[in-house]
Design a protein around this motif. Structure first.
Motif, PDB file in Angstrom:
ATOM      1  N   LEU A 282       0.848  -1.187   0.000  1.00 48.43           N
ATOM      2  CA  LEU A 282       0.000   0.000   0.000  1.00 48.43           C
ATOM      3  C   LEU A 282       0.883   1.236   0.000  1.00 48.43           C
ATOM      4  CD1 LEU A 282      -2.895   1.071   0.077  1.00 48.43           C
ATOM      5  CD2 LEU A 282      -2.740   1.052   2.578  1.00 48.43           C
ATOM      6  N   LEU A 283       0.671   2.101  -0.989  1.00 49.71           N
ATOM      7  CA  LEU A 283       1.458   3.318  -1.143  1.00 49.71           C
ATOM      8  C   LEU A 283       0.574   4.527  -0.866  1.00 49.71           C
ATOM      9  CD1 LEU A 283       3.176   2.426  -4.539  1.00 49.71           C
ATOM     10  CD2 LEU A 283       4.024   1.997  -2.220  1.00 49.71           C
ATOM     11  N   GLY A 284       1.187   5.576  -0.382  1.00 46.89           N
ATOM     12  CA  GLY A 284       0.449   6.800  -0.121  1.00 46.89           C
ATOM     13  C   GLY A 284       1.250   8.012  -0.514  1.00 46.89           C
ATOM     14  N   LYS A 285       0.555   9.126  -0.655  1.00 45.71           N
ATOM     15  CA  LYS A 285       1.209  10.417  -0.840  1.00 45.71           C
ATOM     16  C   LYS A 285       0.222  11.480  -0.393  1.00 45.71           C
ATOM     17  CE  LYS A 285       0.172  11.574  -5.650  1.00 45.71           C
ATOM     18  NZ  LYS A 285       0.761  12.044  -6.895  1.00 45.71           N
ATOM     19  N   ILE A 286       0.758  12.611   0.047  1.00 46.30           N
ATOM     20  CA  ILE A 286      -0.070  13.717   0.507  1.00 46.30           C
ATOM     21  C   ILE A 286       0.020  14.825  -0.519  1.00 46.30           C
ATOM     22  CG2 ILE A 286      -0.435  15.416   2.329  1.00 46.30           C
ATOM     23  CD1 ILE A 286       0.909  13.383   4.242  1.00 46.30           C
ATOM     24  N   GLY A 287      -1.120  15.210  -1.062  1.00 48.14           N
ATOM     25  CA  GLY A 287      -1.165  16.226  -2.106  1.00 48.14           C
ATOM     26  C   GLY A 287      -0.799  15.629  -3.455  1.00 48.14           C
ATOM     27  N   THR A 288      -1.143  16.327  -4.502  1.00 44.61           N
ATOM     28  CA  THR A 288      -0.913  15.792  -5.850  1.00 44.61           C
ATOM     29  C   THR A 288       0.555  15.689  -6.207  1.00 44.61           C
ATOM     30  OG1 THR A 288      -1.204  18.009  -6.772  1.00 44.61           O
ATOM     31  CG2 THR A 288      -3.135  16.572  -6.754  1.00 44.61           C
ATOM     32  N   ASN A 289       1.410  16.505  -5.600  1.00 44.16           N
ATOM     33  CA  ASN A 289       2.834  16.475  -5.911  1.00 44.16           C
ATOM     34  C   ASN A 289       3.685  15.943  -4.764  1.00 44.16           C
ATOM     35  OD1 ASN A 289       2.501  17.682  -8.505  1.00 44.16           O
ATOM     36  ND2 ASN A 289       2.207  19.637  -7.497  1.00 44.16           N
ATOM     37  N   GLY A 290       3.050  15.310  -3.777  1.00 39.51           N
ATOM     38  CA  GLY A 290       3.783  14.815  -2.612  1.00 39.51           C
ATOM     39  C   GLY A 290       4.659  13.616  -2.934  1.00 39.51           C
TER      40      GLY A 290
ATOM     41  N   LYS B 128       5.608  14.964  11.648  1.00 41.31           N
ATOM     42  CA  LYS B 128       4.750  15.979  11.046  1.00 41.31           C
ATOM     43  C   LYS B 128       4.874  15.845   9.539  1.00 41.31           C
ATOM     44  CE  LYS B 128       3.908  20.909  10.832  1.00 41.31           C
ATOM     45  NZ  LYS B 128       4.353  22.242  11.206  1.00 41.31           N
ATOM     46  N   PRO B 129       3.749  15.682   8.839  1.00 46.47           N
ATOM     47  CA  PRO B 129       3.837  15.565   7.383  1.00 46.47           C
ATOM     48  C   PRO B 129       4.477  16.812   6.769  1.00 46.47           C
ATOM     49  CG  PRO B 129       1.655  14.975   8.145  1.00 46.47           C
ATOM     50  CD  PRO B 129       2.386  15.566   9.314  1.00 46.47           C
ATOM     51  N   TYR B 130       5.275  16.600   5.749  1.00 46.23           N
ATOM     52  CA  TYR B 130       5.945  17.703   5.071  1.00 46.23           C
ATOM     53  C   TYR B 130       4.998  18.447   4.133  1.00 46.23           C
ATOM     54  CZ  TYR B 130      10.065  15.274   6.724  1.00 46.23           C
ATOM     55  OH  TYR B 130      10.997  14.664   7.511  1.00 46.23           O
ATOM     56  N   ASP B 131       3.954  17.772   3.689  1.00 41.61           N
ATOM     57  CA  ASP B 131       3.020  18.348   2.733  1.00 41.61           C
ATOM     58  C   ASP B 131       1.640  18.461   3.366  1.00 41.61           C
ATOM     59  OD1 ASP B 131       4.906  18.378   0.576  1.00 41.61           O
ATOM     60  OD2 ASP B 131       4.596  16.223   0.366  1.00 41.61           O
ATOM     61  N   SER B 132       0.785  19.218   2.736  1.00 44.85           N
ATOM     62  CA  SER B 132      -0.598  19.285   3.172  1.00 44.85           C
ATOM     63  C   SER B 132      -1.482  19.000   1.965  1.00 44.85           C
ATOM     64  CB  SER B 132      -0.919  20.653   3.764  1.00 44.85           C
ATOM     65  OG  SER B 132      -0.782  21.653   2.784  1.00 44.85           O
ATOM     66  N   GLY B 133      -2.680  18.530   2.237  1.00 48.74           N
ATOM     67  CA  GLY B 133      -3.612  18.242   1.154  1.00 48.74           C
ATOM     68  C   GLY B 133      -4.252  16.881   1.323  1.00 48.74           C
TER      69      GLY B 133
ATOM     70  N   LEU C  25      -4.962  12.937   1.069  1.00 50.96           N
ATOM     71  CA  LEU C  25      -4.158  11.719   1.163  1.00 50.96           C
ATOM     72  C   LEU C  25      -4.592  10.775   0.045  1.00 50.96           C
ATOM     73  CD1 LEU C  25      -2.186   9.758   2.576  1.00 50.96           C
ATOM     74  CD2 LEU C  25      -4.122   9.034   4.002  1.00 50.96           C
ATOM     75  N   TYR C  26      -3.641  10.396  -0.799  1.00 51.67           N
ATOM     76  CA  TYR C  26      -3.910   9.456  -1.884  1.00 51.67           C
ATOM     77  C   TYR C  26      -3.307   8.105  -1.522  1.00 51.67           C
ATOM     78  CZ  TYR C  26      -5.040  13.555  -4.693  1.00 51.67           C
ATOM     79  OH  TYR C  26      -5.604  14.710  -5.175  1.00 51.67           O
ATOM     80  N   LEU C  27      -4.061   7.033  -1.749  1.00 52.74           N
ATOM     81  CA  LEU C  27      -3.591   5.671  -1.504  1.00 52.74           C
ATOM     82  C   LEU C  27      -3.697   4.863  -2.783  1.00 52.74           C
ATOM     83  CD1 LEU C  27      -5.399   5.006   1.899  1.00 52.74           C
ATOM     84  CD2 LEU C  27      -3.003   5.633   1.563  1.00 52.74           C
ATOM     85  N   GLN C  28      -2.728   3.960  -2.991  1.00 52.44           N
ATOM     86  CA  GLN C  28      -2.744   3.097  -4.172  1.00 52.44           C
ATOM     87  C   GLN C  28      -2.030   1.796  -3.836  1.00 52.44           C
ATOM     88  OE1 GLN C  28      -1.137   4.863  -7.742  1.00 52.44           O
ATOM     89  NE2 GLN C  28      -1.000   2.898  -8.780  1.00 52.44           N
ATOM     90  N   VAL C  29      -2.483   0.721  -4.425  1.00 48.61           N
ATOM     91  CA  VAL C  29      -1.828  -0.574  -4.275  1.00 48.61           C
ATOM     92  C   VAL C  29      -0.740  -0.680  -5.340  1.00 48.61           C
ATOM     93  CG1 VAL C  29      -2.160  -3.072  -4.380  1.00 48.61           C
ATOM     94  CG2 VAL C  29      -3.919  -1.626  -3.357  1.00 48.61           C
ATOM     95  N   ALA C  30       0.470  -1.073  -4.920  1.00 50.84           N
ATOM     96  CA  ALA C  30       1.576  -1.223  -5.863  1.00 50.84           C
ATOM     97  C   ALA C  30       1.230  -2.312  -6.874  1.00 50.84           C
ATOM     98  CB  ALA C  30       2.860  -1.580  -5.126  1.00 50.84           C
ATOM     99  N   PRO C  31       1.478  -2.064  -8.146  1.00 56.46           N
ATOM    100  CA  PRO C  31       1.152  -3.047  -9.168  1.00 56.46           C
ATOM    101  C   PRO C  31       2.044  -4.285  -9.090  1.00 56.46           C
ATOM    102  CG  PRO C  31       2.325  -1.195 -10.134  1.00 56.46           C
ATOM    103  CD  PRO C  31       2.075  -0.855  -8.695  1.00 56.46           C
TER     104      PRO C  31
END
Length: 65
Positions: A12-20, A33-38, A40-46
């Motif tokens: 399971l992968l994540g990122k915060i904000g569209t450019n995180g 403390k997260p470095y980005d704000s926005g 939270l996007y989650l995706q399963v690694a292919p």
């Protein structure tokens, strides 16, 4: 963002904000403390063999102190 990370199939992968930065989500993943704000996007690694992953994840997000 062009960064490559090596992960297991189905991780399971994540990122915060569209450019995180992408990070691997784990059972005890903690960030002071997260470095980005926005959002939270989650995706399963292919799967490296091109086979779709199956199953489910239960994600619980908590805010610490």
């Amino acid at each position: 963002n062009g960064t490559t990370i090596r992960v297991s199939n189905g991780a399971l992968l994540g990122k915060i904000g569209t450019n995180g930065a992408v990070f691997v989500v784990g059972g005890r993943y903690k960030v002071a403390k997260p470095y980005d704000s926005g959002r939270l996007y989650l995706q399963v690694a292919p799967n490296s063999n091109g086979v779709d992953s199956s199953g489910s994840y239960k994600v619980k997000i908590t805010q610490g102190e």
